[in-house]
Motif scaffolding. Structure first.
Motif, short mmCIF file in Angstrom:
data_model
loop_
_atom_site.label_atom_id
_atom_site.label_comp_id
_atom_site.label_asym_id
_atom_site.label_seq_id
_atom_site.Cartn_x
_atom_site.Cartn_y
_atom_site.Cartn_z
N CYS A 25 0.84 -1.20 0.00
CA CYS A 25 0.00 0.00 0.00
C CYS A 25 0.88 1.26 0.00
CB CYS A 25 -0.85 0.07 1.26
SG CYS A 25 -1.93 -1.32 1.54
N ALA A 26 0.35 2.32 -0.56
CA ALA A 26 1.05 3.60 -0.49
C ALA A 26 1.20 3.97 0.99
CB ALA A 26 0.24 4.67 -1.20
N THR A 231 -2.05 8.59 4.90
CA THR A 231 -1.16 7.81 4.05
C THR A 231 0.30 8.23 4.20
OG1 THR A 231 -2.98 7.87 2.51
CG2 THR A 231 -0.94 6.92 1.68
N ASP A 232 0.51 9.51 4.45
CA ASP A 232 1.90 9.99 4.39
C ASP A 232 2.52 10.19 5.78
OD1 ASP A 232 0.36 12.07 5.17
OD2 ASP A 232 1.14 13.53 3.71
#
Ligand SMILES: Cc1ncc(C[n+]2csc(CCOP(=O)(O)OP(=O)(O)O)c2C)c(N)n1
Lengths: 320, 392
Positions: A25-26, A231-232
């Protein structure tokens, strides 16, 4: 050839031994961990991999992200599998059938494959003294099967098998302290690391590879799906884990404990918990006791570690 | 020429492993196989072999280490029994699916519960679908010979599959028998040098072992595995022919005894075949036309060849030393499958015998033959499957 300088500029020029194009996954922490580990050294490496997210996403049909020899056989046996590879290497070198190229052997496993189902296999391989390193990327749950609790899941966390319910608000138990358990095996090197502190992580890998025998590293590996975070934020969260002392960076070399990074100012655990949806229910009024209990657990473990830290012990020699 | 010795089945198998000198062995104790790897361990510690011995913490890890070692690229063996094989179950499929020629003497023993350490075929039969080649041995000589041949079969470039060499727990593993050993140099020469295929230790050409393969290719992958199995009988026969040249001892996919002109026959594997041959001699003396078929290679199962050997019979009794609860005995099911290709089908009965080491006594065989004579005469089967030698 052996311990290469850890200069970002130089490292960036190196060849990726775990290639892009994998299907993680990202924002997943695991491939970052793998890259940092492989990047830390120029030794030839052969790796085994337990079933789990990293494995299913890195070698599918005719595609592989691994530019090193790599083997996956099952879920609970990454340690036993690589121990067989190492034994064959040793045998062939001893018999003069193969040239000794100072190959290093690594087993990669998630926390489920390491703390739980693979624990026996890991313990056995460590006790047998194979010249290998086991690396657990600890994302705190069985992520590949859909975020079920493992013995590495932190207290209070909401997972699919210990959901935050009205009666039982998330995981009732404290996480297993596997790093300590591995140290109790009396193996020459055990360490805990975080991808946010990449230099510390890579130094530990380098050090481990210079030591003959079994080594174990536990590396925190954020999972934005399971942690229900952005996500980040993998690196941000792995830094907060260290700064709150939820995930202390330390090593135990031949029985001597050394904290390798002490936060200047220990942050409150809620800083680490807050950005993660899996702890959201703990912030509800009726669950405030959980936050308190979680903080107490972290404090107790940190205090204990501080007492064991060799630097501290040297300052205050034992009485009598 | 080889040496004639008085040894147990375990001792003979350990001797075979010593002569073959595998690069890596993994071992975990379980009765009655313990003694085999124990003996081998002393060869390691006394420097009589070059083997790297991995003394694992479980059979699951034993097979996992064997898989790692075999993928690394070298000759690998282990041994087990019963619960040990059951614990390996997951890894047996992976060894075969990964096409790794691992050799494993399986000292057949009953499965729990209740706990029982004695011989029957429940363990081996439970592993029949794993993709391993299985050879069953009647006595210590066969266990020794099969072990040596198994390496050559499994490592054959057309095959590359793991193989189990089965012998009956205690009855063969712990009984002292006359065995003819082959000279070390001849064994070495016979099995030849190990040839690695896609070794993990080849750093210049890195390989990935154990991919995820889903709906698009898994089916094809499995068909390929099936196709390899179809090539095994030919290789088993070639290896047997070469072995016969070296030793004078004849092996095939199965053995027949006084079967050619027989009207009825018993099909039975392993040590019970020896006892049955004696009983058959007695009935032959009385003028009963009875013979025996003893499968040696249970996986892959030589259906057509066996059908051809049995096609002239009026009635067959299949003796199973294992049960498939709710089904017929596993050997019976195979023989019944073989029979489907025949034009005129013999009547068939299935007897379950000797579970958990219950002695197979001549009277039991005699009762079966008496019933079989009647079945052949009337063409009628009263009960297909029945336990014999039961204390009522
Ligand atoms: C013997 C066995 N039991 C269960 C499974 C199903 N399974 C596959 S991956 C997995 C979870 C892996 O979790 P973890 O080790 O934490 O790694 P992650 O997926 O989080 O990277 C499970 C339960 C399996 N493959 N094998």
């Amino acid at each position: 050839m052996t311990t290469k300088p850890l200069k970002l500029k130089e490292l960036a020029k190196g060849e990726d031994r775990f290639a892009h194009g994998h299907r993680m996954c990202a924002g997943c922490g695991a491939p970052i961990v793998v890259k940092q580990v492989l990047m830390a050294t120029d030794y030839p490496i052969i790796a085994s991999n337990a079933t789990g997210c990293l494995e299913v996403s890195s070698c599918i049909q005719q595609f592989t992200a691994w530019k090193i020899p790599w083997i996956h056989s099952a879920f609970e046996n990454a340690a036993a599998t690589i121990s067989g590879v190492e034994a064959m290497y040793k045998s062939l070198v001893k018999q003069g059938k193969l040239e000794d190229k100072q190959v290093k052997f690594i087993a990669f496993g998630g926390d489920g494959g390491t703390y739980d189902i693979g624990f026996q296999s890991l313990s056995g391989a460590m006790e047998r003294g194979h010249d290998m390193m086991y690396i657990c990327y600890d994302n705190g749950a069985y992520m590949n099967t859909g975020i079920q609790r493992s013995s590495a899941t932190p207290f209070g966390a909401d997972t699919t098998t210990c959901p935050a319910g009205d009666v039982i608000p998330g995981k009732p138990q404290q996480r297993k302290d596997l790093t300590r358990i591995m140290a109790a095996h009396g193996i020459p090197y055990v360490a805990q690391a975080s991808p946010a502190h990449w230099m510390d992580l890579m130094k530990k890998v380098q050090k481990a590879f210079e030591i003959k025998g079994p080594k174990f590293m536990n590396i925190i590996s954020p999972c934005n799906r399971g942690w229900r975070s952005r996500t980040d934020d993998a690196i941000m969260l792995s830094r907060l884990a260290v700064d709150t002392c939820y995930w202390p960076l330390y090593e135990i070399e031949n029985g001597v404990t050394k904290i390798t990074y002490k936060p200047k100012e220990k942050k409150a655990l809620i800083d680490f918990l807050k950005p993660q949806g899996r702890f959201k229910h703990m912030f509800a009024k009726e669950n405030e006791w959980m936050l308190k209990q979680a903080q107490e657990q972290v404090d107790a473990q940190w205090e204990r570690l501080l007492k064991e830290d060799s630097a501290v012990r040297e300052e205050k020699p034992a009485e009598g | 020429m080889g040496k004639i010795v008085a040894v147990t089945g375990n001792e003979a198998c350990a001797q075979a492993l010593k002569q073959i000198n595998p690069d890596v062995c993994a071992a975990y104790p379980i009765t009655p196989a313990t003694d085999l790897m124990q003996r081998f361990s002393s060869y390691v510690n006394n420097g009589q072999v070059d083997t790297e011995l991995v003394l694992v913490e479980s059979e699951h890890s034993a097979m996992s280490a064997c898989i790692g070692a075999a993928a690394a690229g070298g000759r690998v063996a282990t041994a087990t029994s019963s619960q040990g094989l059951a614990l390996m179950w997951e890894m047996l499929y992976i060894a075969a699916g990964t096409r790794l020629p691992i050799i494993m003497p399986l000292v057949n023993r009953a499965l729990s519960a209740p706990l029982n350490i004695h011989g029957d075929h429940s363990d081996g039969m439970g592993a029949r679908d794993t993709g391993w080649i299985q050879l069953y041995s009647e006595n210590a000589q066969e266990a020794y010979d099969n072990t040596i041949q198994a390496f050559k079969i499994a490592e054959h470039m057309d095959i590359r599959l793991p193989a189990m060499v089965c012998m009956d727990g205690f009855i063969v593993s712990h009984s002292i028998e006359r065995v003819e050993y082959i000279d070390d140099a001849d064994v070495k020469n016979f099995v030849g040098k190990f040839q690695a295929v896609n070794p993990l230790l080849d750093l210049d050409k890195p390989k990935s072992y154990g991919p995820l393969i889903l709906t698009d290719l898994y089916h094809e992958y499995k068909r390929a595995q099936h196709e390899v199995m179809t090539k095994v009988p030919k290789v088993v026969l070639e290896v047997a022919a070469e072995f016969e040249k070296m030793t004078g001892r004849k092996y095939s996919l199965f053995e027949t005894y006084r079967l050619e002109d027989a009207e009825i026959a018993i099909v039975v594997m392993s040590s019970a075949a020896g006892t049955t041959k004696d009983i058959i001699d007695q009935y032959r003396d009385k003028g009963v036309k009875i013979g025996l078929l003893k499968p040696r290679m249970f996986r892959p199962f030589p259906y057509l060849e066996i059908a051809d050997a049995l096609k002239h019979l009026k009635a067959i009794a299949v003796l199973d030393r294992a049960d498939s609860f709710g089904g017929y005995g596993p050997l019976f099911m195979e023989i019944a499958s073989a029979v489907t290709s025949m034009d005129t089908k013999p009547a068939m009965i299935n007897k379950i015998f000797g579970l958990g080491g219950r002695d197979y006594l001549p009277e039991q065989g005699e009762h079966v033959i008496d019933e079989l004579i009647n079945v052949a005469k009337t063409g009628k089967v009263q009960t297909v499957k029945e336990y014999i030698g039961v204390r009522e």
